[in-house]
Design a protein around this motif. Structure first.
Motif, PDB file in Angstrom:
ATOM      1  N   LEU A 132      10.388   7.334 -13.616  1.00 27.26           N
ATOM      2  CA  LEU A 132       9.997   6.844 -14.941  1.00 27.26           C
ATOM      3  C   LEU A 132       8.899   7.741 -15.517  1.00 27.26           C
ATOM      4  CD1 LEU A 132       9.756   3.067 -13.993  1.00 27.26           C
ATOM      5  CD2 LEU A 132      11.527   4.101 -15.393  1.00 27.26           C
ATOM      6  N   PRO A 133       9.273   8.773 -16.261  1.00 26.14           N
ATOM      7  CA  PRO A 133       8.256   9.654 -16.842  1.00 26.14           C
ATOM      8  C   PRO A 133       7.363   8.900 -17.835  1.00 26.14           C
ATOM      9  CG  PRO A 133      10.489  10.478 -17.249  1.00 26.14           C
ATOM     10  CD  PRO A 133      10.619   9.174 -16.577  1.00 26.14           C
ATOM     11  N   ASN A 134       6.071   9.176 -17.780  1.00 26.93           N
ATOM     12  CA  ASN A 134       5.075   8.605 -18.688  1.00 26.93           C
ATOM     13  C   ASN A 134       4.897   7.095 -18.553  1.00 26.93           C
ATOM     14  OD1 ASN A 134       4.682  11.193 -19.810  1.00 26.93           O
ATOM     15  ND2 ASN A 134       6.399  10.868 -21.196  1.00 26.93           N
ATOM     16  N   ILE A 135       5.358   6.511 -17.469  1.00 26.20           N
ATOM     17  CA  ILE A 135       5.193   5.069 -17.247  1.00 26.20           C
ATOM     18  C   ILE A 135       4.480   4.866 -15.918  1.00 26.20           C
ATOM     19  CG2 ILE A 135       6.376   2.875 -16.847  1.00 26.20           C
ATOM     20  CD1 ILE A 135       8.582   3.851 -18.704  1.00 26.20           C
ATOM     21  N   MET A 136       3.441   4.030 -15.944  1.00 31.17           N
ATOM     22  CA  MET A 136       2.721   3.729 -14.715  1.00 31.17           C
ATOM     23  C   MET A 136       3.279   2.429 -14.123  1.00 31.17           C
ATOM     24  SD  MET A 136      -1.349   3.407 -14.080  1.00 31.17           S
ATOM     25  CE  MET A 136      -1.596   1.670 -14.296  1.00 31.17           C
ATOM     26  N   VAL A 137       3.616   2.488 -12.849  1.00 33.88           N
ATOM     27  CA  VAL A 137       4.162   1.328 -12.150  1.00 33.88           C
ATOM     28  C   VAL A 137       3.081   0.744 -11.252  1.00 33.88           C
ATOM     29  CG1 VAL A 137       5.964   0.526 -10.573  1.00 33.88           C
ATOM     30  CG2 VAL A 137       6.443   2.409 -12.149  1.00 33.88           C
ATOM     31  N   LEU A 148      14.620  -2.223 -18.761  1.00 32.46           N
ATOM     32  CA  LEU A 148      15.217  -0.914 -18.486  1.00 32.46           C
ATOM     33  C   LEU A 148      14.459  -0.204 -17.368  1.00 32.46           C
ATOM     34  CD1 LEU A 148      17.285   1.262 -19.272  1.00 32.46           C
ATOM     35  CD2 LEU A 148      15.620   2.115 -20.931  1.00 32.46           C
ATOM     36  N   SER A 149      13.122  -0.296 -17.401  1.00 35.49           N
ATOM     37  CA  SER A 149      12.304   0.323 -16.349  1.00 35.49           C
ATOM     38  C   SER A 149      12.618  -0.298 -14.991  1.00 35.49           C
ATOM     39  CB  SER A 149      10.817   0.152 -16.666  1.00 35.49           C
ATOM     40  OG  SER A 149      10.489   0.783 -17.873  1.00 35.49           O
ATOM     41  N   LEU A 150      12.746  -1.625 -14.955  1.00 34.83           N
ATOM     42  CA  LEU A 150      13.072  -2.313 -13.703  1.00 34.83           C
ATOM     43  C   LEU A 150      14.446  -1.883 -13.196  1.00 34.83           C
ATOM     44  CD1 LEU A 150      12.267  -4.449 -11.588  1.00 34.83           C
ATOM     45  CD2 LEU A 150      13.393  -6.140 -13.043  1.00 34.83           C
ATOM     46  N   ASN A 151      15.423  -1.789 -14.082  1.00 37.60           N
ATOM     47  CA  ASN A 151      16.768  -1.365 -13.674  1.00 37.60           C
ATOM     48  C   ASN A 151      16.770   0.069 -13.149  1.00 37.60           C
ATOM     49  OD1 ASN A 151      17.981  -3.821 -14.203  1.00 37.60           O
ATOM     50  ND2 ASN A 151      18.451  -3.283 -16.321  1.00 37.60           N
ATOM     51  N   LYS A 160       0.829  -1.212   0.000  1.00 37.99           N
ATOM     52  CA  LYS A 160       0.000   0.000   0.000  1.00 37.99           C
ATOM     53  C   LYS A 160       0.862   1.260   0.000  1.00 37.99           C
ATOM     54  CE  LYS A 160      -3.102   2.381   3.149  1.00 37.99           C
ATOM     55  NZ  LYS A 160      -2.047   3.209   3.709  1.00 37.99           N
ATOM     56  N   ASP A 161       1.861   1.294   0.876  1.00 38.05           N
ATOM     57  CA  ASP A 161       2.701   2.488   0.974  1.00 38.05           C
ATOM     58  C   ASP A 161       3.584   2.676  -0.259  1.00 38.05           C
ATOM     59  OD1 ASP A 161       1.708   3.440   3.388  1.00 38.05           O
ATOM     60  OD2 ASP A 161       3.071   2.208   4.576  1.00 38.05           O
ATOM     61  N   LEU A 162       4.122   1.586  -0.792  1.00 34.16           N
ATOM     62  CA  LEU A 162       4.924   1.708  -2.010  1.00 34.16           C
ATOM     63  C   LEU A 162       4.060   2.160  -3.190  1.00 34.16           C
ATOM     64  CD1 LEU A 162       7.400  -1.330  -1.970  1.00 34.16           C
ATOM     65  CD2 LEU A 162       7.949   1.090  -1.746  1.00 34.16           C
ATOM     66  N   ALA A 163       2.824   1.678  -3.241  1.00 32.37           N
ATOM     67  CA  ALA A 163       1.919   2.096  -4.315  1.00 32.37           C
ATOM     68  C   ALA A 163       1.701   3.608  -4.262  1.00 32.37           C
ATOM     69  CB  ALA A 163       0.590   1.353  -4.205  1.00 32.37           C
ATOM     70  N   GLU A 164       1.529   4.146  -3.065  1.00 30.97           N
ATOM     71  CA  GLU A 164       1.350   5.588  -2.917  1.00 30.97           C
ATOM     72  C   GLU A 164       2.618   6.348  -3.306  1.00 30.97           C
ATOM     73  OE1 GLU A 164      -0.124   6.435   1.006  1.00 30.97           O
ATOM     74  OE2 GLU A 164      -1.917   5.208   0.696  1.00 30.97           O
ATOM     75  N   GLY A 203       6.511   8.449  -8.759  1.00 34.46           N
ATOM     76  CA  GLY A 203       7.006   7.531  -9.780  1.00 34.46           C
ATOM     77  C   GLY A 203       7.405   8.220 -11.065  1.00 34.46           C
ATOM     78  N   LEU A 204       6.741   9.338 -11.373  1.00 30.21           N
ATOM     79  CA  LEU A 204       7.074  10.065 -12.594  1.00 30.21           C
ATOM     80  C   LEU A 204       8.478  10.652 -12.543  1.00 30.21           C
ATOM     81  CD1 LEU A 204       3.673  11.849 -13.312  1.00 30.21           C
ATOM     82  CD2 LEU A 204       4.619   9.821 -14.416  1.00 30.21           C
TER      83      LEU A 204
END
Length: 127
Positions: free
Chosen positions: A29-34, A62-65, A15-19, A25-26
């Motif tokens: 990773l701009p323009n990517i939803m995690v 690349l996103s994961l790294n 829950k906290d990481l999602a928030e 998160g942007l």
């Protein structure tokens, strides 16, 4: 088998990481939803394995790294949120959750099988 304590702690982390990813998160990773699909916690609550999926990403590795390179910053932000609930903030390990890719692959296989013509009964007998 995870204990209730591990499951509850994993839920709090998820829950906290999602928030954190939703708000900041942007920056990573701009323009990517995690999306955090699952969190597994070690029995001593010292390690949290976080499974992520990415939406609108052309290169998931690349996103994961990128997330892994910011893991200390993410752990610090998580620590600020859960510091009153835990003795230690767990070490975060990030993994790619490829479940959706697997489901998509299986759907394509089943669709391909469904389109193939049915073979006639080999015995050649009519009932």
């Amino acid at each position: 088998m995870e204990s209730k304590r591990q499951q509850k702690f994993a839920g709090v982390i998820q829950k906290d990481l999602a928030e954190i990813f939703q708000r900041e998160g942007l920056n990573f990773l701009p323009n990517i939803m995690v999306t955090i699909t699952k969190v597994r916690v070690s029995p001593d609550l010292a390690i949290a394995r976080v499974y992520l999926s990415f939406f609108n990403s052309t290169n998931n590795s690349l996103s994961l790294n990128t997330i892994k390179s910011h893991s200390n910053e993410i752990r610090y932000k998580l620590g600020n949120r859960i510091k009153d609930q835990v003795r230690i903030v767990p070490h975060l390990e990030f993994f790619l959750d490829d479940t959706s890719e697997y489901v998509e692959k299986m759907d394509k296989l089943f669709e391909k099988i469904g389109k193939e013509p049915r073979q006639a009964d080999e015995s050649g007998q009519d009932d």
